[in-house]
Motif scaffolding. Sequence first.
Motif, PDB file in Angstrom:
ATOM      1  N   VAL A   1      48.456   9.757   0.166  1.00 61.31           N
ATOM      2  CA  VAL A   1      47.413   9.658  -0.856  1.00 61.31           C
ATOM      3  C   VAL A   1      46.174   9.085  -0.186  1.00 61.31           C
ATOM      4  CG1 VAL A   1      46.715   8.688  -3.066  1.00 61.31           C
ATOM      5  CG2 VAL A   1      49.135   9.232  -2.645  1.00 61.31           C
ATOM      6  N   SER A   2      45.077   9.858  -0.175  1.00 61.92           N
ATOM      7  CA  SER A   2      43.846   9.391   0.461  1.00 61.92           C
ATOM      8  C   SER A   2      42.643  10.024  -0.215  1.00 61.92           C
ATOM      9  CB  SER A   2      43.839   9.735   1.953  1.00 61.92           C
ATOM     10  OG  SER A   2      42.563   9.457   2.511  1.00 61.92           O
ATOM     11  N   LEU A   3      41.680   9.192  -0.564  1.00 60.26           N
ATOM     12  CA  LEU A   3      40.409   9.681  -1.101  1.00 60.26           C
ATOM     13  C   LEU A   3      39.310   9.621  -0.050  1.00 60.26           C
ATOM     14  CD1 LEU A   3      40.437   8.088  -4.684  1.00 60.26           C
ATOM     15  CD2 LEU A   3      41.207  10.362  -3.967  1.00 60.26           C
ATOM     16  N   GLY A   4      39.714   9.677   1.239  1.00 60.75           N
ATOM     17  CA  GLY A   4      38.748   9.666   2.312  1.00 60.75           C
ATOM     18  C   GLY A   4      38.218   8.272   2.580  1.00 60.75           C
TER      19      GLY A   4
ATOM     20  N   TYR B   1      44.774   4.162  -7.849  1.00 62.51           N
ATOM     21  CA  TYR B   1      45.864   3.765  -6.959  1.00 62.51           C
ATOM     22  C   TYR B   1      47.037   3.191  -7.750  1.00 62.51           C
ATOM     23  CZ  TYR B   1      42.159   4.222  -3.455  1.00 62.51           C
ATOM     24  OH  TYR B   1      41.135   4.699  -2.673  1.00 62.51           O
ATOM     25  N   ARG B   2      46.735   2.437  -8.789  1.00 61.88           N
ATOM     26  CA  ARG B   2      47.825   1.913  -9.627  1.00 61.88           C
ATOM     27  C   ARG B   2      48.564   3.050 -10.327  1.00 61.88           C
ATOM     28  NH1 ARG B   2      44.047  -2.497 -10.458  1.00 61.88           N
ATOM     29  NH2 ARG B   2      43.137  -1.440 -12.287  1.00 61.88           N
TER      30      ARG B   2
ATOM     31  N   VAL C   1      52.560   7.059   1.557  1.00 62.50           N
ATOM     32  CA  VAL C   1      51.556   6.378   2.364  1.00 62.50           C
ATOM     33  C   VAL C   1      50.275   6.372   1.540  1.00 62.50           C
ATOM     34  CG1 VAL C   1      50.271   6.346   4.530  1.00 62.50           C
ATOM     35  CG2 VAL C   1      52.626   7.195   4.483  1.00 62.50           C
ATOM     36  N   LEU C   2      49.839   5.173   1.143  1.00 65.05           N
ATOM     37  CA  LEU C   2      48.679   5.031   0.266  1.00 65.05           C
ATOM     38  C   LEU C   2      47.527   4.392   1.031  1.00 65.05           C
ATOM     39  CD1 LEU C   2      47.367   5.137  -2.559  1.00 65.05           C
ATOM     40  CD2 LEU C   2      48.447   2.929  -3.044  1.00 65.05           C
ATOM     41  N   GLN C   3      46.469   5.184   1.269  1.00 71.50           N
ATOM     42  CA  GLN C   3      45.267   4.658   1.922  1.00 71.50           C
ATOM     43  C   GLN C   3      44.275   4.261   0.835  1.00 71.50           C
ATOM     44  OE1 GLN C   3      43.230   6.557   5.440  1.00 71.50           O
ATOM     45  NE2 GLN C   3      41.584   6.855   3.948  1.00 71.50           N
TER      46      GLN C   3
ATOM     47  N   VAL D   1      50.958   0.542   2.090  1.00 74.36           N
ATOM     48  CA  VAL D   1      49.542   0.517   1.716  1.00 74.36           C
ATOM     49  C   VAL D   1      48.709   0.117   2.927  1.00 74.36           C
ATOM     50  CG1 VAL D   1      47.815  -0.525   0.202  1.00 74.36           C
ATOM     51  CG2 VAL D   1      50.129  -0.083  -0.658  1.00 74.36           C
ATOM     52  N   HIS D   2      47.636   0.897   3.181  1.00 73.99           N
ATOM     53  CA  HIS D   2      46.769   0.634   4.330  1.00 73.99           C
ATOM     54  C   HIS D   2      45.319   0.830   3.924  1.00 73.99           C
ATOM     55  CE1 HIS D   2      50.265   0.855   7.041  1.00 73.99           C
ATOM     56  NE2 HIS D   2      50.625   1.925   6.355  1.00 73.99           N
TER      57      HIS D   2
END
Length: 405
Positions: free
Chosen positions: A234-237, A247-248, A263-265, A284-285
């Motif tokens: 999951v990434s919004l750039g 994100y929640r 994998v949550l950016q 989470v990163h």
Amino acid sequence: MPRRAHIAMVSIPAHGHVNPSLELIRELVSRGHRVTYANDASFAEVIAGTGAELIPYRSTLPRPGVPVQGWPEDTVAQLDMFLDDAMSMLPQLRAAYEHDRPELFLYDIACAPARILAENWGLPAVQLSPTFVAWEGYEQDMAAMVEWLRTDPRAVAHHRRYSDWLAGCGVADPDSLRFVGRPQRGLVLIPRALQPHADQVDRQRFTFVGPCFGDRSGQGSWQRPPGARKVLLVSLGSAFTRQPAFYRACLAAFGRLPGWHVVLQIGKHVAPGDLGAIPDNVEVHPWVPQLAVLEQADAFITHAGMGGAQEGLYCGLPMIAVPQDTDQFANADQLVALGVAQRIDTERATPEALRSALLQLTEDPQVAARLSVIRKELREEGGATRAAEVLEAELLPEARATAVR
């Protein structure tokens, strides 16, 4: 030893315009060409890493490390900012290259001065486009936008100022819309699959080479956890990450989803503590080496920026597109039209909608089949190698005959 060709790349100091060109520049250098890269000094280190020689000019655009007023929200104001920068850039480029003229100008879509110099000096020029290009019938298909550009008083004033400047620079056809959208020759650094109306693009003018991906080991690595049956990124750039509620919703949708590792950016604007309890199957990163993760993933939630969209297709991944701004909405719709994604706008990204979309996409054999075909086509487009070959063919005959192959 045969003489090397001098190829001059010109771009603006923005990562979205510089990064797509880097692997192509590295490929040209590896073939023995002398490559100069005109840009603001704030990109000196990035450019040096390709083996090219920086030709510094002072940009008026917002750029890393320089306290310049940020990008305006207004479209005409943005166009004016780019035009002001081009007007400032042209005399600097003319002075830099007057006594060191290249055999070929390679230029970003925001760098009209390179094409002006090429036309003034009788040199070939090739435009690099990191996004989609105009197609035959574009003006009719985008009639509302074209009409606005031709009739809105401020847009008309911008167009007139741009066209008057081109005429004063000796450009043969000084219509600014045609000058920007209809280059003599162009390389398109996106997959044909992401190009609207790809079958209507002038193939004599534009060549699709796909994304020029290279070695990204310097960005770090990522390893799929043992026992993870499926992986979701999951990434919004990097620019649209101030989305704690989204994100929640992802944590509620995918936390403890059987068989899935997430994998949550979250970027630099949101802290992990803002998300509440983090399920055991989620890491989470603030940032991840995206392509390294995608190459081991099974699905991708993306804001559908051009970079992320093509990386998802390159890795053959079903995508949930959550567009945030500008061209991302069109990219999201194109992914949906390809049959490899679902679009869920941010305000509708509930846990239930996200989970349902993920399961539908990843369990549909037709989605998998379409992705397999697109992935194969994209990798066959050639990337940096194909782009370099096209550029070598554009060199003037005397340069082509002596250029290192």
